[in-house]
Structure formats: C-alpha cells, structure tokens
Design a protein around this motif. Sequence first.
Motif, short mmCIF file in Angstrom:
data_model
loop_
_atom_site.label_atom_id
_atom_site.label_comp_id
_atom_site.label_asym_id
_atom_site.label_seq_id
_atom_site.Cartn_x
_atom_site.Cartn_y
_atom_site.Cartn_z
N ILE A 178 12.08 1.20 -19.46
CA ILE A 178 12.73 -0.05 -19.04
C ILE A 178 13.33 0.11 -17.65
CG2 ILE A 178 14.62 -1.66 -19.54
CD1 ILE A 178 14.23 -1.03 -22.50
N LEU A 179 14.03 1.23 -17.44
CA LEU A 179 14.66 1.47 -16.14
C LEU A 179 13.61 1.66 -15.04
CD1 LEU A 179 17.54 3.91 -17.18
CD2 LEU A 179 17.74 1.51 -16.55
N LEU A 180 12.49 2.32 -15.38
CA LEU A 180 11.43 2.54 -14.40
C LEU A 180 10.89 1.20 -13.88
CD1 LEU A 180 9.43 4.46 -12.94
CD2 LEU A 180 7.94 4.21 -14.95
N ILE A 181 10.62 0.27 -14.78
CA ILE A 181 10.12 -1.05 -14.38
C ILE A 181 11.17 -1.80 -13.57
CG2 ILE A 181 9.18 -3.24 -15.20
CD1 ILE A 181 7.37 -0.83 -15.62
N GLN A 182 12.43 -1.71 -13.99
CA GLN A 182 13.50 -2.39 -13.26
C GLN A 182 13.62 -1.88 -11.82
OE1 GLN A 182 17.03 -1.91 -15.65
NE2 GLN A 182 16.66 -3.77 -16.82
N ASN A 234 15.31 6.72 -5.26
CA ASN A 234 15.50 8.03 -5.92
C ASN A 234 15.16 7.96 -7.40
OD1 ASN A 234 16.31 9.39 -3.64
ND2 ASN A 234 18.50 9.25 -4.07
N ALA A 235 15.45 6.82 -8.02
CA ALA A 235 15.33 6.69 -9.46
C ALA A 235 13.88 6.69 -9.94
CB ALA A 235 16.02 5.41 -9.93
N PHE A 236 12.96 6.24 -9.08
CA PHE A 236 11.57 6.13 -9.52
C PHE A 236 11.00 7.48 -9.99
CE2 PHE A 236 7.01 6.30 -8.43
CZ PHE A 236 6.54 5.39 -9.37
N PRO A 237 11.00 8.55 -9.16
CA PRO A 237 10.47 9.83 -9.65
C PRO A 237 11.31 10.44 -10.77
CG PRO A 237 11.49 10.12 -7.50
CD PRO A 237 11.44 8.65 -7.75
N LEU A 238 12.62 10.16 -10.76
CA LEU A 238 13.49 10.71 -11.80
C LEU A 238 13.17 10.08 -13.16
CD1 LEU A 238 16.92 10.73 -9.89
CD2 LEU A 238 15.47 12.71 -10.44
N LEU A 243 10.33 8.64 -14.00
CA LEU A 243 8.98 9.05 -14.38
C LEU A 243 8.99 10.45 -14.98
CD1 LEU A 243 6.16 7.82 -14.25
CD2 LEU A 243 5.81 9.02 -12.07
N SER A 244 9.78 11.35 -14.40
CA SER A 244 9.91 12.70 -14.96
C SER A 244 10.55 12.68 -16.34
CB SER A 244 10.74 13.58 -14.01
OG SER A 244 10.16 13.66 -12.73
N ALA A 245 11.59 11.83 -16.50
CA ALA A 245 12.27 11.74 -17.79
C ALA A 245 11.36 11.19 -18.88
CB ALA A 245 13.52 10.87 -17.65
N ILE A 246 10.44 10.29 -18.51
CA ILE A 246 9.48 9.75 -19.48
C ILE A 246 8.61 10.86 -20.04
CG2 ILE A 246 7.42 8.29 -19.72
CD1 ILE A 246 8.76 6.28 -17.87
N PHE A 247 8.20 11.80 -19.18
CA PHE A 247 7.40 12.94 -19.64
C PHE A 247 8.25 13.92 -20.45
CE2 PHE A 247 4.56 11.60 -16.18
CZ PHE A 247 3.32 11.74 -16.82
N ILE A 248 9.47 14.18 -19.97
CA ILE A 248 10.32 15.16 -20.65
C ILE A 248 10.68 14.71 -22.06
CG2 ILE A 248 12.61 16.24 -20.62
CD1 ILE A 248 12.43 16.22 -17.55
N PHE A 249 11.03 13.44 -22.23
CA PHE A 249 11.44 12.91 -23.54
C PHE A 249 10.27 12.28 -24.30
CE2 PHE A 249 15.34 12.72 -20.91
CZ PHE A 249 16.13 13.57 -21.67
N ASP A 250 9.08 12.45 -23.78
CA ASP A 250 7.85 12.01 -24.44
C ASP A 250 7.91 10.52 -24.84
OD1 ASP A 250 5.28 12.35 -25.38
OD2 ASP A 250 5.92 12.95 -27.39
N GLU A 251 8.33 9.70 -23.89
CA GLU A 251 8.36 8.26 -24.18
C GLU A 251 6.96 7.66 -24.19
OE1 GLU A 251 10.96 5.77 -21.99
OE2 GLU A 251 12.79 6.75 -22.69
#
Length: 399
Positions: free
Chosen positions: A61-65, A213-217, A219-227
């Motif tokens: 949700i945050l990535l799209i925002q 700054n938030a975009f790569p962060l 995207l990385s969190a989506i992989f880490i938390f397996d969203e």
Amino acid sequence: MTESSGNEWHVLPALSSLLGLHSDVVRSLLATGFYAFMSGAMAFMNKNLVSNYNFNCPMFILLIQFLILVFCFEVLKTCKVISLSNYSMKLGSSLLLPSVCYIASSSFALLCLNGLNIPMYNVLKRLCPLFNVFLGYFLLHKYHISAKVFASVLLITLGSILAGYGDLSFQLDAYAYGILSSIAQSIYLLMVQKSSKEDNLSVLDISYITAVNAFPLCLSAIFIFDEFSKLRDFHGWFLEGFLFHFSLVTVSGTVLVYSQFLCTAVTSALTTSLGATMKSVLTTIIGFFTFGGVHVNGTGFAGIILNTLGGVLYTFFKYIESQKKSTSNISTSSKLASNTRNENVGVRKESTGLSGYVEVDLDGHSNDDSPALRRYPQVPMSHSGSRSGERDPGKSSES
C-alpha cells in the motif's frame, strides 16, 4: 519553513476561483479544514481496507502511495507549479533514517488498525508527545518542555493506561503495533526537525525526498516480509468495491500529503497540529458508532476521555507558548529595527553640514516613511559661532 507567499494556494486555482476566496482568514480556515478532513478520512479508509477486506499488505500500500506521490511531485515541478530541491545522494542520505521511521510508523499504523477500533487507535497515536519528551532529549540535546505541557503529557499517558486496562477487546499485538508506530513517528518528527534546520529544507522538500527514499525501502521490505506471497494468495481482488477502495486509499494518501503541505504553507505548522487535534477528537466520537463500536467498560471510557482531553490541552498549551514566543520575537525585532533607524538618523544629522538640511521628526519617531518628517534649511555656523550668511564686523566681505 518560510512564510507563504500565497502561491501555494493557487495549486487549486479552480477551487479558489469557484469559491471566490480572497480573504486570508477564509483560505486558512478552508486549508485547515481540508487537512483535518483528509487526515480523519484516511483513518477510516485504512480501517475499512485492512479490516473489512482483510488486506494485510502495508508495504505494498505504501509503495503505491509513494509512487503516486513522486509522480505528482515531478509533474508539478516540471510544470513549475511548485519549487523543489533536486534530489541528491547527500540529501537522500541525510533523510534516510527519517524515511525509515516514516515507513515504519505508517506500516505499524496499518497493522494496528487491523486489530483496534478508531478511538483506541487515536489513544495510542496521542502517545507521540510522551516519546517526544524522552527521545527529544537524546536526539536534540536541548529539548525543553514547560510544566503545563508536561502535565498534559502525563494526562495523555494516564488516559492511555486506563483505556487499555478497560478495553474488553484487548489485543496485545495491535497495542504493540500502535506503540511502535508512535515511537517511530516521534523519531521521524524529531529527525526532520533537526534536518530541516541543518539543511534548510522546506516541508515540501522533505516530503519529496522521503517519498523518493521510500520507494527502494518499501520494495525491499516487500521481499523481506514476503508480501508477494500474500498478494498472490489474496482472493479479494475482484470482490465488489475492493479495487475502488484500494485506489481511494492510495490516491488519498497523496492528497493527504498535499493537504498537510497546503495547511502548513497557508497557515503554519502549529495550525496544522491544531487541525490534527480537531480531527482526532471528531474521529474518536465517530469511531464509537462505526466498525462495530467500542467495547470498553467504565474505566476504559474514562481513559479515552482523559486521553482526548490531554491531547487538546497539550495543543492548547503549545499554542499559548508559541504566541508568547512570537510576541517576544516581534518585540525584539522592533527594538533592533528602531535602534537601527535611530543610528541612521544620527548619521544623516552628522552629514547635514554639507547638505545644508536637517531632518526633523515632529512626532519623536525615526521612521523615514512617516509624514511627520519635514526638511528645514540649516545655515552652517562659522567657527566663530556666527551665521555664515551674516557679516562679521571684524572682517570685510572679501575675506
């Protein structure tokens, strides 16, 4: 944050023209109301998305925002509607920690809403001033708080404890997410305050750099938390109304950022906090009658009331302090300006022997724009004390 020149308002020229807004007071009220409405509406829209549709993918949700936000910033910057600092690795790195904290605060808030009702969510979010007191001392080193403000913070804390104790639908994980969200938000605000002073950045610059700054962060969190697995296994994509509500949440997040900037630019940061407090009170009241209501006993209800009262008093005391500080600054500036003008008048008086004129202030002021200033001819004095235009009996005219 520099004072608004009024250009920020014209980002909404159609609305301004439609309503015929020429009064600064009306514009300020409308900007504050717009921010309060968007901030309050976002809480209910997020609650609806994560609870009714069980869409627990906060990073997506945050990535799209943030993607929408960066796109809007770039378009407005290209069209020269707004002025932004160019993104650089130096600015990005200076706001890296605040960006991480902002993402953490927003994601924890979404997870918190999945298990809490709106009033209890507001109770936990009001704990930010408490964490500001302790974290501000370590991050800013010179964080001062008055006795009245500290008392209001204690009232907020007491209300939070009572509200949690009386919550009949208590969920430990939801409360933990809410507290973590408040801590992350406090760090973000304090770090932004520090960075804005050191790098001389505006609210809009900070929002833009944080979004990039938030975009790569995210995207990385989506992989880490397996969203990605959650997104793949989610079966509500084609449920009636889901895509509409998902689009509404993502777009409204961008509008909320703009409304916050608009309110701060047209009014002030303090007025924005007043709008947030007004929103918090209204959403708390509405939250008692939406999404199943609030399941608390008498102790919990009293805690919510005390917590809300503490939040209102906190904002009120901060407002009083700000007014006193503003008055003191204006008084100091006036004295400095007056001293400067007096010195300038003194300089002009010393030079009148050459110009043949003296400036006289009939009202005792030294304002060059004052109509009381008049020019009177001065006849220079000779060394003997007589007027240079008079004959000296002991000397001839030739001398």
